[in-house]
Design a protein around this motif. Structure first.
Motif, short mmCIF file in Angstrom:
data_model
loop_
_atom_site.label_atom_id
_atom_site.label_comp_id
_atom_site.label_asym_id
_atom_site.label_seq_id
_atom_site.Cartn_x
_atom_site.Cartn_y
_atom_site.Cartn_z
N LYS A 133 1.37 3.34 3.04
CA LYS A 133 1.82 2.79 4.33
C LYS A 133 3.25 2.30 4.24
O LYS A 133 3.64 1.40 4.97
CB LYS A 133 0.90 1.65 4.75
N ASP A 182 0.87 -1.17 0.00
CA ASP A 182 0.00 0.00 0.00
C ASP A 182 0.91 1.23 0.00
O ASP A 182 1.62 1.47 0.98
CB ASP A 182 -0.87 -0.06 1.27
N GLY A 236 -3.92 0.66 -3.97
CA GLY A 236 -4.87 0.75 -2.87
C GLY A 236 -6.19 1.29 -3.39
O GLY A 236 -6.25 1.82 -4.50
N SER A 237 -7.23 1.14 -2.57
CA SER A 237 -8.52 1.71 -2.97
C SER A 237 -8.39 3.22 -3.08
O SER A 237 -9.03 3.87 -3.90
CB SER A 237 -9.59 1.44 -1.92
MG LIG Z 1 -4.76 0.34 1.05
#
Ligand SMILES: [Mg+2]
Ligand SMILES: CC(C)=CCC/C(C)=C/CC/C(C)=C/CC/C(C)=C/COP(=O)(O)OP(=O)(O)O
Ligand SMILES: O=P(O)(O)OC[C@@H](O)CO
Length: 247
Positions: A25, A22, A50-51
């Motif tokens: 992150k 991600d 990621g979304s």
């Molecule tokens: Mg994500």
């Protein structure tokens, strides 16, 4: 060439592991560490996306990862803003478990010309969201209803329709951080119905869960959150995946 490699692995009974990164992150240190695990043979693919990606450094981090490993990085984009020519390919997801036209074909039209200009290879992917016990970022952001976890026949018919439409890969996803990973009987039903490489992810947090998904017929496992939280179990996970399973 990613798809031929997936298909060769499948026919040779070799199972594969992808780590989902991600971009929101991650940091340089984590990328270096993952690059080392990858070059040690623990990781077969990175998925990147990621979304929702807000990190302004995302493109920079992707290039940084590419300088630290030769393992292919596949984009796993939640939106049209997540294309990057430095990736090895893009999982061109069509969210076939849902009925949101933008995620079935709309966004694809928007970015088709751009993908061509970038020279980015595409992996046409039938993406099925399966109920994993709680709403996830993908179910919320995509505004789609996941397939009920106890309805393998619906998943199998959906995957079959994807194959008949010419998609090249099926991805069963319980959603990042799912409480329950995709159940073995659902994986098995899809495996029996389609002859495409089968990717399974969402909520895998233990070697035992990984083993179950592989025995049920998954070819490529995706793990994100479970390794984000603690990367220590990656060598054990990789060992189980790469030991292969006779299906
Ligand atoms: Mg994500
Ligand atoms: C055609 C292009 C380029 C974009 C559209 C792509 C489609 C159809 C997306 C479908 C739905 C979607 C939002 C998928 C995102 C999948 C993904 C990268 C999930 C990763 O997990 P997160 O949902 O970010 O989990 P966390 O909440 O744990 O960060
Ligand atoms: O983060 P986790 O729960 O491992 O999920 C990975 C991926 O399949 C989500 O799209």
């Amino acid at each position: 060439m990613i798809l031929p490699a997936l298909s060769r692995a499948r026919h040779a009974g070799r199972k594969l592991l992808a780590v989902l990164i991600d971009p929101d992150k991650v940091n340089r240190q984590k990328l270096e560490q993952l690059g080392q695990y990858a070059d040690a043979g623990c990781i077969d693919y990175f998925l990147w996306g990621g979304s929702l990606v807000n990190e302004p450094q995302s493109a920079h981090y992707l290039r940084y990862l590419k300088t630290h490993t030769d393992v292919p990085v596949l984009l796993f984009p939640g939106s049209v803003y997540q294309l990057d020519e430095h990736a090895d390919a893009v999982l061109l997801l069509s969210l076939i478990s849902g009925r949101n036209p933008e995620l079935l074909i709309g966004h694809h039209v928007t970015v088709a010309g751009r993908i061509k200009q970038m020279g980015l290879s595409t992996i046409p992917t039938g993406y099925l969201l399966i109920d994993g016990g709680r709403p996830t970022s993908v179910s919320y952001m995509s505004n789609t209803t996941p397939i009920p976890a106890d309805k393998p026949a619906i998943a199998a018919a959906t995957a079959l329709a994807g194959e008949q439409l010419g998609l090249q890969l099926i991805y069963l996803d319980a959603g990042s951080g799912a409480v329950h990973p995709v159940a073995a009987d659902m994986i098995r039903a899809v495996r029996e119905e389609v002859d495409l490489p089968l990717v399974v992810g969402g909520g895998i947090r233990s070697v035992e869960q990984a083993r179950k998904a592989l025995s049920a017929g998954a070819d490529l496992l995706v793990v994100g959150n479970g390794l984000e939280r603690d990367v220590q179990w990656l060598p054990d996970l990789a060992e189980v995946v790469h030991a292969g399973v006779r299906v």
